[in-house]
Design a protein around this motif. Structure first.
Motif, short mmCIF file in Angstrom:
data_model
loop_
_atom_site.label_atom_id
_atom_site.label_comp_id
_atom_site.label_asym_id
_atom_site.label_seq_id
_atom_site.Cartn_x
_atom_site.Cartn_y
_atom_site.Cartn_z
N GLU A 80 0.83 -1.20 0.00
CA GLU A 80 0.00 0.00 0.00
C GLU A 80 0.87 1.26 0.00
O GLU A 80 0.58 2.22 -0.73
CB GLU A 80 -0.94 0.00 1.20
CG GLU A 80 -1.80 1.25 1.32
CD GLU A 80 -2.74 1.45 0.13
OE1 GLU A 80 -3.01 2.62 -0.21
OE2 GLU A 80 -3.19 0.45 -0.46
N HIS B 179 -5.59 -0.89 -8.25
CA HIS B 179 -5.19 -0.84 -6.85
C HIS B 179 -5.37 -2.20 -6.19
O HIS B 179 -4.47 -2.72 -5.51
CB HIS B 179 -6.03 0.23 -6.13
CG HIS B 179 -5.59 0.50 -4.73
ND1 HIS B 179 -6.38 1.18 -3.82
CD2 HIS B 179 -4.45 0.17 -4.04
CE1 HIS B 179 -5.74 1.27 -2.67
NE2 HIS B 179 -4.58 0.66 -2.78
N LEU C 16 -2.33 -4.77 -4.67
CA LEU C 16 -2.30 -5.24 -3.29
C LEU C 16 -2.37 -6.76 -3.19
O LEU C 16 -1.96 -7.34 -2.19
CB LEU C 16 -3.44 -4.61 -2.49
CG LEU C 16 -3.38 -3.10 -2.31
CD1 LEU C 16 -4.59 -2.61 -1.52
CD2 LEU C 16 -2.09 -2.68 -1.61
#
Length: 288
Positions: free
Chosen positions: A168, A197, A201
């Motif tokens: 992150e 995103h 992750l």
């Protein structure tokens, strides 16, 4: 990283998991309306995923091909262990061979690797014992060995950061860099941005460290591949520009392989996402 132009699957496609002797792999599977002319296995690159090929699924299925795009071990929805050995390029090549064995029987079997995925499928071929199950090989935006020096330096910064930072935190830095240098008109749609995103992750950090290291210093094995696959039809396909491997270097690789060479207009490192119709047409013509 490659950015898919959209995420909605066409009616011919579905999401599933493929179980092999080397574990499970998340996949997108698209079927043609009739009996397939062949089956294509599409392998994504560094920081990528099966969704990088989403815009190819429908046009290739309409051309008559079954298309299977996968997440490699350690990518997005496939997952993987923290063991660096699991992400050595030879181990990832063994994964591709296992997937190929699962897909045999659907007509001619075509293999495609994008970017780092091209280095992986090369290892899959070099590690094959006995007759090759593949009917063709496509290297998409892939070079002979390590990536271009300035891109290697940037990748090393990422690999070093992964040793001490969480995903992150790295993502936030990458976004700040993108906002400072990117063209606002080319930013992805909100749903695609959320996906990018989420995908980032979901990466296994050790997978990024190990595969990034191979991109930085991997050897040139083009001559070995040419010697091992003398009768295998090959295609080297790229855009007109490429930040990872110069387009001229890819053209020289095609000559060394005795491969067909196609350059897709108005495309960069990911013709599959940037110009999917032209890319699909080139692939279907090659496979036929």
């Amino acid at each position: 990283m490659s950015t898919p132009p959209f995420l909605t699957l066409p009616g011919c496609a579905r999401s599933l998991r493929l179980t092999t002797a080397r574990g499970e792999f998340a996949a997108l599977w698209a079927d043609p309306a009739g009996e397939p002319l062949g089956t294509a296995l599409l392998v994504p690159g560094f920081t990528g995923s099966k969704e990088d090929f989403v815009a190819l699924l429908e046009p290739l299925a309409e051309a008559g091909y079954r298309v299977v795009a996968v997440d490699q071990r350690g990518q997005y929805q496939s997952g993987g262990p923290d063991d660096p050995a699991a992400y050595a390029v030879g181990a990832l090549g063994a994964d591709v061979r296992a997937l190929g064995g699962l897909l045999e029987g659907g007509g001619p079997l075509h293999l495609l690797g994008h970017s780092f995925g091209g280095l992986v499928v090369r290892e899959a071929l070099l590690g094959t014992e006995g007759p090759l199950p593949w009917s063709s090989l496509t290297l998409l935006s892939t070079g002979p060995g390590a990536i271009e020096a300035s891109e290697a330096a940037r990748t090393k910064l990422l690999v070093d950061a992964l040793q001490s930072m969480d995903l992150e935190s790295i993502w936030q830095i990458l976004q700040q860099m993108e906002e400072g240098s990117g063209d606002p008109a080319r930013r992805p749609a909100p749903d695609v941005a959320r996906f990018l995103h989420e995908r980032w992750l979901a990466n296994v950090p050790q997978a990024l460290i190990t595969t990034g290291g191979h991109l930085i210093s991997g050897p040139d094995r083009v001559d070995e591949l040419a010697a091992a696959t003398p009768g295998l039809p090959k295609l080297v396909l790229s855009g007109v520009r490429d930040y990872a491997w110069p387009v001229e270097e890819q053209s020289r690789m095609a000559l060394r392989l005795g491969a067909r060479r196609v350059v897709v207009d108005d495309a960069g490192h990911s013709p599959n996402a940037e110009q999917p119709a032209r890319t699909a047409a080139a692939l279907a013509q090659f496979w036929s």
